[in-house]
Structure formats: structure tokens, C-alpha cells
Scaffold this motif. Structure first.
Motif, PDB file in Angstrom:
ATOM      1  N   HIS A  33      41.979  43.822   0.662  1.00  0.00           N
ATOM      2  CA  HIS A  33      41.306  42.649   1.220  1.00  0.00           C
ATOM      3  C   HIS A  33      39.923  42.579   0.590  1.00  0.00           C
ATOM      4  N   LYS A  34      39.751  41.642  -0.303  1.00  0.00           N
ATOM      5  CA  LYS A  34      38.502  41.480  -1.055  1.00  0.00           C
ATOM      6  C   LYS A  34      38.169  42.795  -1.760  1.00  0.00           C
ATOM      7  N   THR A  35      37.142  43.482  -1.348  1.00  0.00           N
ATOM      8  CA  THR A  35      36.779  44.733  -2.012  1.00  0.00           C
ATOM      9  C   THR A  35      37.215  45.963  -1.221  1.00  0.00           C
ATOM     10  N   ARG A  36      37.868  45.757  -0.087  1.00  0.00           N
ATOM     11  CA  ARG A  36      38.311  46.891   0.736  1.00  0.00           C
ATOM     12  C   ARG A  36      39.776  47.187   0.498  1.00  0.00           C
ATOM     13  N   ARG A  37      40.140  48.466   0.561  1.00  0.00           N
ATOM     14  CA  ARG A  37      41.520  48.906   0.372  1.00  0.00           C
ATOM     15  C   ARG A  37      41.977  49.629   1.639  1.00  0.00           C
ATOM     16  N   PHE A  38      43.208  49.374   2.053  1.00  0.00           N
ATOM     17  CA  PHE A  38      43.737  49.953   3.277  1.00  0.00           C
ATOM     18  C   PHE A  38      45.078  50.620   2.994  1.00  0.00           C
ATOM     19  N   GLU A  39      45.140  51.921   3.250  1.00  0.00           N
ATOM     20  CA  GLU A  39      46.408  52.643   3.164  1.00  0.00           C
ATOM     21  C   GLU A  39      47.269  52.212   4.349  1.00  0.00           C
ATOM     22  N   ALA A  40      48.579  52.352   4.233  1.00  0.00           N
ATOM     23  CA  ALA A  40      49.486  51.961   5.315  1.00  0.00           C
ATOM     24  C   ALA A  40      49.134  52.672   6.614  1.00  0.00           C
ATOM     25  N   ASP A  41      48.750  53.943   6.540  1.00  0.00           N
ATOM     26  CA  ASP A  41      48.388  54.693   7.764  1.00  0.00           C
ATOM     27  C   ASP A  41      47.228  54.061   8.509  1.00  0.00           C
TER      28      ASP A  41
END
Length: 97
Positions: free
Chosen positions: A83-91
Motif C-alpha cells: 500500500h503506497k510505500t508500506r508493505r504488509f506480510e500476510a501475518d
């Protein structure tokens, strides 16, 4: 067999090593007639690609709800929701009920 996992990995945008397909193990899968050359790619390729696309869409819907942002603002990059500059692992996107 590499072609079917490659289709799934490509659709999900994950590394090939993240995809494990079990075929031919009758302890885990029902019996079938066999693959007979390239028949498996023609029969299973479109179905696996569609299933992977649906799984990716569900992941993005869950992420959009959790992050309170439109799905259009999200993408999957190397198996991570971005999301934009943020990254989110599935956990990080899991919710507990």
C-alpha cells in the motif's frame, strides 16, 4: 513438473518456491487417468490460474478491509501486499475472532 506451479506463482506474484502442488500421490489426491504429455497444462492450467487469481483477489479484499483503503490502492509484490510505500506480510493482515 514445473509448469503448473509456475502458473500459480505468476498469478499470485509469489516466488516459485512458495508454491507446492501435490499430484500423483494417491494417499493425498484422488486417482486420475494420468497426464499424457502436455495434457495436464491444458486441463489444469486455466483452472489453477483462475483459483490463484481468486485467492489473490480475496487477499486484497481482506487487506483493504483491514487497512481501511480501497482495493485499487493495493497490489501484491513478491507475495507481500503493498500500500503506497508500506508493505504488509500476510501475518500482519490476520484478524482474530
Amino acid at each position: 513438473m514445473t509448469s503448473l506451479p509456475q502458473l500459480v506463482a505468476e498469478e499470485l506474484d509469489v516466488p516459485l518456491t512458495a508454491v507446492d502442488i501435490v499430484m500423483g500421490d494417491t494417499d493425498l489426491c484422488p486417482w486420475d487417468m494420468g497426464t499424457f504429455g502436455s495434457l495436464s497444462i491444458r486441463q489444469f492450467g486455466p483452472v489453477l490460474r483462475a483459483a490463484a487469481a481468486e485467492a489473490k483477489a480475496v487477499l486484497l479484499e481482506i487487506a483493504a478491509e483491514r487497512l481501511q483503503t480501497p482495493v485499487a490502492d493495493l497490489k501484491v509484490d513478491a507475495g507481500v501486499v503493498v500500500h503506497k510505500t508500506r508493505r504488509f506480510e500476510a501475518d500482519e493482515l490476520r484478524t482474530t475472532h
